[in-house]
Every structure is written in C-alpha cells, then in structure tokens.
Design a protein around this motif. Structure first.
Motif, mmCIF file in Angstrom:
data_model
loop_
_atom_site.group_PDB
_atom_site.id
_atom_site.type_symbol
_atom_site.label_atom_id
_atom_site.label_comp_id
_atom_site.label_asym_id
_atom_site.label_seq_id
_atom_site.Cartn_x
_atom_site.Cartn_y
_atom_site.Cartn_z
ATOM 1 N N PHE A 302 0.853 -1.196 0.000
ATOM 2 C CA PHE A 302 0.000 0.000 0.000
ATOM 3 C C PHE A 302 0.884 1.239 0.000
ATOM 4 C CE2 PHE A 302 -1.861 -3.528 2.265
ATOM 5 C CZ PHE A 302 -3.113 -3.648 1.694
ATOM 6 N N ILE A 303 0.525 2.208 -0.835
ATOM 7 C CA ILE A 303 1.229 3.487 -0.882
ATOM 8 C C ILE A 303 0.213 4.584 -0.581
ATOM 9 C CG2 ILE A 303 2.480 5.130 -2.331
ATOM 10 C CD1 ILE A 303 3.539 2.753 -3.935
ATOM 11 N N LYS A 304 0.542 5.467 0.349
ATOM 12 C CA LYS A 304 -0.373 6.566 0.653
ATOM 13 C C LYS A 304 -0.637 7.374 -0.619
ATOM 14 C CE LYS A 304 0.789 6.971 5.546
ATOM 15 N NZ LYS A 304 1.339 7.817 6.626
ATOM 16 N N ALA A 305 -1.902 7.618 -0.895
ATOM 17 C CA ALA A 305 -2.283 8.255 -2.154
ATOM 18 C C ALA A 305 -1.642 9.630 -2.315
ATOM 19 C CB ALA A 305 -3.798 8.365 -2.246
ATOM 20 N N ASP A 306 -1.504 10.358 -1.212
ATOM 21 C CA ASP A 306 -0.926 11.700 -1.333
ATOM 22 C C ASP A 306 0.596 11.674 -1.466
ATOM 23 O OD1 ASP A 306 -0.284 11.003 1.247
ATOM 24 O OD2 ASP A 306 -1.400 12.623 2.210
ATOM 25 N N GLU A 307 1.199 10.461 -1.400
ATOM 26 C CA GLU A 307 2.644 10.309 -1.623
ATOM 27 C C GLU A 307 2.937 9.549 -2.910
ATOM 28 O OE1 GLU A 307 4.162 8.298 1.810
ATOM 29 O OE2 GLU A 307 3.629 9.913 3.204
ATOM 30 N N PHE A 308 1.875 9.112 -3.593
ATOM 31 C CA PHE A 308 2.067 8.170 -4.700
ATOM 32 C C PHE A 308 2.944 8.730 -5.814
ATOM 33 C CE2 PHE A 308 0.871 6.118 -8.678
ATOM 34 C CZ PHE A 308 1.016 4.780 -8.337
ATOM 35 N N GLU A 322 -3.044 1.976 8.327
ATOM 36 C CA GLU A 322 -3.883 2.648 9.321
ATOM 37 C C GLU A 322 -5.307 2.787 8.782
ATOM 38 O OE1 GLU A 322 -1.908 6.323 10.887
ATOM 39 O OE2 GLU A 322 -0.447 5.826 9.325
ATOM 40 N N LYS A 323 -6.247 2.912 9.686
ATOM 41 C CA LYS A 323 -7.637 3.154 9.292
ATOM 42 C C LYS A 323 -7.779 4.555 8.717
ATOM 43 C CE LYS A 323 -10.961 2.093 12.172
ATOM 44 N NZ LYS A 323 -11.726 1.905 13.424
ATOM 45 N N GLY A 324 -8.674 4.693 7.723
ATOM 46 C CA GLY A 324 -9.050 6.004 7.225
ATOM 47 C C GLY A 324 -8.070 6.684 6.301
ATOM 48 N N VAL A 325 -6.929 6.063 6.028
ATOM 49 C CA VAL A 325 -5.930 6.655 5.127
ATOM 50 C C VAL A 325 -6.196 6.154 3.706
ATOM 51 C CG1 VAL A 325 -3.467 6.781 4.559
ATOM 52 C CG2 VAL A 325 -4.205 6.816 6.957
ATOM 53 N N ASN A 326 -6.053 7.041 2.743
ATOM 54 C CA ASN A 326 -6.279 6.679 1.345
ATOM 55 C C ASN A 326 -4.997 6.077 0.770
ATOM 56 O OD1 ASN A 326 -8.324 6.701 -0.648
ATOM 57 N ND2 ASN A 326 -7.326 8.384 -1.714
ATOM 58 N N TYR A 327 -5.055 4.783 0.389
ATOM 59 C CA TYR A 327 -3.883 4.082 -0.143
ATOM 60 C C TYR A 327 -4.095 3.645 -1.583
ATOM 61 C CZ TYR A 327 -2.370 3.286 4.757
ATOM 62 O OH TYR A 327 -1.974 3.420 6.066
ATOM 63 N N ALA A 328 -3.041 3.746 -2.393
ATOM 64 C CA ALA A 328 -3.023 3.065 -3.684
ATOM 65 C C ALA A 328 -2.708 1.598 -3.413
ATOM 66 C CB ALA A 328 -1.969 3.672 -4.592
ATOM 67 N N LEU A 329 -3.458 0.711 -4.068
ATOM 68 C CA LEU A 329 -3.317 -0.728 -3.842
ATOM 69 C C LEU A 329 -2.316 -1.307 -4.847
ATOM 70 C CD1 LEU A 329 -4.305 -3.254 -2.329
ATOM 71 C CD2 LEU A 329 -6.136 -3.451 -4.007
ATOM 72 N N ILE A 330 -1.282 -1.972 -4.314
ATOM 73 C CA ILE A 330 -0.217 -2.583 -5.123
ATOM 74 C C ILE A 330 -0.249 -4.087 -4.872
ATOM 75 C CG2 ILE A 330 2.249 -2.571 -5.669
ATOM 76 C CD1 ILE A 330 0.843 0.162 -6.044
ATOM 77 N N ILE A 331 -0.162 -4.891 -5.936
ATOM 78 C CA ILE A 331 -0.286 -6.338 -5.768
ATOM 79 C C ILE A 331 0.851 -7.091 -6.461
ATOM 80 C CG2 ILE A 331 -2.801 -6.293 -5.532
ATOM 81 C CD1 ILE A 331 -2.924 -7.227 -8.508
ATOM 82 N N SER A 332 1.170 -8.267 -5.906
ATOM 83 C CA SER A 332 2.015 -9.265 -6.554
ATOM 84 C C SER A 332 1.251 -10.577 -6.445
ATOM 85 C CB SER A 332 3.377 -9.359 -5.875
ATOM 86 O OG SER A 332 4.079 -8.126 -5.977
#
Length: 494
Positions: A302-308, A322-332
């Motif tokens: 997961f990467i924080k969306a505002d840091e992506f 953490e709860k409530g944080v906007n994350y970009a979803l990264i998968i392998s």
C-alpha cells in the motif's frame, strides 16, 4: 426448508471457520503467500531479471522490484502472447482477460491455474458468509442471474482470450447450473442492447431470487423489465428477489433508485473483483467494508495516495496500514503480476479483521486547483445531499470548469435525475456544504474566492448510456468514472 438450503448452511459454517483461521493471523498469512510467490517464480524470466534467488525479505523484494503499471509490464506480456513460457509465472497462463485500458488501449491480464480458483471461491464464499450470518438460505432454491460479458473465448498459442466475466462463466459449479440465468446462448450475445432484451424475455416469468452485476447495468435491466411488464415494480415481478450482489462501483448512489424500482429494500453483498485478482468481499451485513483476502495468492502493498506521485514513496505492508488513510493498492500475484499498481485506492475501515472500502482511482480525481477531490468524497456528498429528500439519481459524474465564460471557476456536477430536486440552488448548496466538510482544501478554495460553489447540470434521460454507447463501452464491465480532472466526459455529455 429444502435439503439444498440446509446443506448450504452447513457448508457456510465450515467456510466461515476456515476464513477465521487466516483472518486472525493476517501478518503470518501474508508472509506465507509472499514466500510461496517468490519460490514459485524464481526460475521465470521475470524472477531472473529481478534477482528472486536473492530475495529473502519484503525489503529485498522492494529493492529489486519497482512499482509497475501495465505499460511497464507489457514487454513481458507480449512475449507470453507469442507462446513463450516461464515469463512472469511458471508455464503459460490458462487465460488472458481482456480489459479496457485508459492509456494503453486494450490490456491483457494473465490468469493461471493457480490464480483462477480464487476468483471462483471468493464469489462463492461471499454468499456463504451472508448465509452464515443471516441464516437466510432460501434463495438457493430460486433462479440466479449474473449480468456479465460473453463467455465466447478465442484461442492463440494455447491460451484462451476473453472478458473476465465471460471466463468465469465457464466455472459455474454444477450445483448452480440449473438455477443460473440467462441461457448460454443469450449470454453469448455481444451487443448489449440486444442481450438485455433477450435476458428480459428469458427471466420475466422466472422465480428470480438473486441478481448480480454492476449497478448501472442492472438498473438498465430493471428499466427494461418494467417497460415489458407495464410498469410493475421489480419486487412484484420477482416476489422472492431478496439479494443483490454487486461490484465495480459504489452502490450507494444507486440505492435509492433501486429501492424505488424494486418497491422494497433488499439485502446486498459487495464484491471487489478485477481481472488482476479477487481482492475482497463483504463478509458481514453489520460491519462496514469488505474483508481483504489475505490468503488468495496475492501479496499486498500500500502506498499513501498523497505520496504516490513522489519519487520512491514508502511501500507499506498489511501490518503497517492505518484506518481512514487513502492508499493506492499494489499487488504481486500467482498470475505473475509483480509490484503492480491496479489503479484503485482503498481505505481501511477495520484492522481486526482487515476490512476496506474502495475509495476511488489513483488517476481519477479532481485537483485542478490543488484540492485533490476523490471519488469517495463526491459519493458521500451526493448521499448526504439526497438524504431525507425525494431526489433520486440515475447516474452522475463531476469535472472541473477551469475557464468558464464568466465568473469564477467551479466544479460541475453532471447528473441524470429520476426525480429532480424542487430547488436546484438548494440542492447544489447541499452538495457544496457536504464537500467542504470533507475536504479542507476545497473549503479553502471556496472561502478564498478561488472557486465558486458547485454548479449542477442536468443530463438528459439515458444520457450516460448514450455516451457509453458512443464510446463502444455499453454494458459488460464498463463503468462511468465518478470524476475526472479534465472535461472529456463532461463536454461529451453536454
């Protein structure tokens, strides 16, 4: 109570306890998946190119495997498409799921013999969790419809190509075949308009108990049913219809319209499937969010969306979110996707177990003035603005208007109404207030007279369907972006 429903309850209990076993050990479960993925891909071309033989930890992996999107992975995909083996995953994939890319044109996502079972099990387990929690299994005796793409596949170099929903249609369990609608022949119809009409003809006299699909296309199916039945409520046509299963978009903007069309409330189950993997499903009617599937051959980062978009952003694992944080979803995955950005953003609603909501797309936002508005915010604002009113929305999207003919710039909300507001100004004000409460940057822009308040534009009846048809994206898995940072969709609609 039928034998089938009794058996379903017993099976549901078993699956519920199997789920608890891994959900209660999230970090250990993900470690097991991670080690298995690295071990199985060491001898692939990708594994050799990225030094999998030296990877012992997640930090090693992050050092050797950068974040990728489809374009970055495409050279490997192209080799597989020509018949080469052991490229991203051992052997060759069973299928390529064809999806519509925004920048890449068509994308081809591999599905392997290791990944395919999880797509089927996850959809099944979502229903079984519902049965276990509610003790409602009567619907298993009725007919079930899954609005999906054509199951017709094409074969090249020993690999079958098709739409994900069409591929999945080949794996419907035998015990569901007699209950499943529509017929195979109807499902194979490519033209969406023709297909929906054929589905209506086949199902209108049946005892439909479960209906599943993307809300916008199920809405179209419901409208056609009502036309054919002389305006009857869906609940009158299908007296035992009590479960709606959906994915792809947030149901909340459609809920009021659906309940109006059905004539009553029905239970719903949310799914989070994609060609790249089946990531989560709603495991409880009481708790918010969907259970993240940590044991399904997918290792999550997961990467924080505002840091992506900064260089080398921190990549978090499941134990660090953490709860409530906007994350970009990264998968392998065990289909051979590595450090892959699927484009979706998520927020965790619970960490024990790990449940999340889909908050939007990392590339679908409005930040023409630095406000970084996301899909989850506009959907919440719409829900708040229509609560306790008679306003019913069919569809909507939001875009910035940077160069208006007069006055300050603004956010334009393009909305197709079923029931219009009596006072459009008051409705726009309600949306604007809801947005300002959620997004401090947007509030600052309004307060500072950089932006004026929301402008609501009425879209004509079936305007969104006509737009999708003009783009060759009517039906199937296609859906309207809830918002965008340009005016391509907005100007077409107008």
């Amino acid at each position: 109570m039928s034998i089938k429903s009794v058996a379903a309850k017993l099976f549901a209990k078993r699956i519920y306890h199997k789920t608890l076993a891994w959900a209660n050990k999230p970090i250990e479960t993900q470690e097991t998946v991670f080690k298995s993925l690295i071990k199985n891909a060491k001898e692939t071309q990708f594994g050799k190119d990225h030094h999998f033989d030296s990877i012992k930890t997640v930090l090693d992996f992050q050092k050797h495997v950068p974040i990728r999107d489809y374009e970055d992975l495409k050279p490997y995909i192209d080799k597989i498409k020509t018949g080469e083996e052991n490229i991203l995953w051992k052997g060759k994939p069973l299928y390529f799921a064809k999806t519509s890319g925004t920048t890449s044109g068509a994308k081809y996502i591999p599905l392997t013999k290791e990944s395919m079972p999880f797509h089927i099990e996850a959809a099944r387990n979502a229903i079984l969790h519902y049965i276990h929690e509610t003790r409602n299994a009567d619907f298993v005796d009725g007919k079930m419809i899954f609005l999906q793409g054509s199951p017709i596949l094409t074969e090249k170099h020993g690999i079958n190509f098709g739409r994900l929903s069409g591929i999945v249609a080949h794996f419907v369990p035998k015990y569901l075949q007699k209950n499943r609608m529509p017929s195979w022949e109807t499902n194979c119809i490519e033209d969406w308009d023709t297909k929906v009409n054929a589905i209506v003809g086949e199902t209108i006299k049946e005892d439909m108990s479960v209906i599943s699909g993307i809300p916008s296309w199920v809405q179209m199916y419901f409208e056609r049913l009502q036309e054919k039945s002389g305006g009857k409520k869906i609940g009158e046509i299908f007296k035992n219809f009590n479960l709606f299963i959906y994915g792809g978009v947030n149901y909340e903007p459609y809920r009021a319209k659906f309940e109006q069309m059905i004539g009553r409330k029905v239970d719903s189950i949310e799914l989070f499937p994609a060609s790249e993997g089946f990531f989560a499903y709603q495991d409880s009617q009481k708790e918010k969010g969907m259970l993240l599937l940590l044991n399904s051959g997918i290792f999550y980062e997961f990467i924080k969306a505002d840091e992506f978009f900064i260089e080398n952003p921190k990549r978090y694992t499941i134990g660090e979110v953490e709860k409530g944080v906007n994350y970009a979803l990264i998968i392998s995955t065990n289909a051979g996707l590595w450090g892959y950005n699927i484009g979706d953003t998520v927020q965790f609603t619970s960490l024990a177990p790990y449940r999340l909501i889909v908050s939007g797309r990392i590339k679908h936002y409005i930040s023409a003035f630095g406000e970084h508005v996301i899909a989850n915010e506009v959907e919440k604002a719409m829900k708040e603005a229509t609560a306790d009113t008679n306003i019913v929305i069919n569809e909507f999207t939001v875009a910035p208007q940077i160069t208006p003919s007069s006055g300050l710039p603004y956010h334009e909300w393009l909305i197709e109404f079923e029931n219009e507001p009596e006072n459009f100004d008051a409705f726009a004000e309600a949306i604007d207030n809801a947005m300002r409460k959620q997004n401090i940057y947007y509030d600052d822009l309004i307060t500072g007279n950089v932006l004026r308040k929301v402008v609501v534009t009425k879209v004509s009846k079936n305007g969104f369907q006509e737009y999708m048809k003009s783009q060759g994206k009517l039906g199937g898995q296609n859906k309207i972006p809830r918002l965008s940072n340009d005016r391509k969709i907005a100007d077409n609609l107008k």
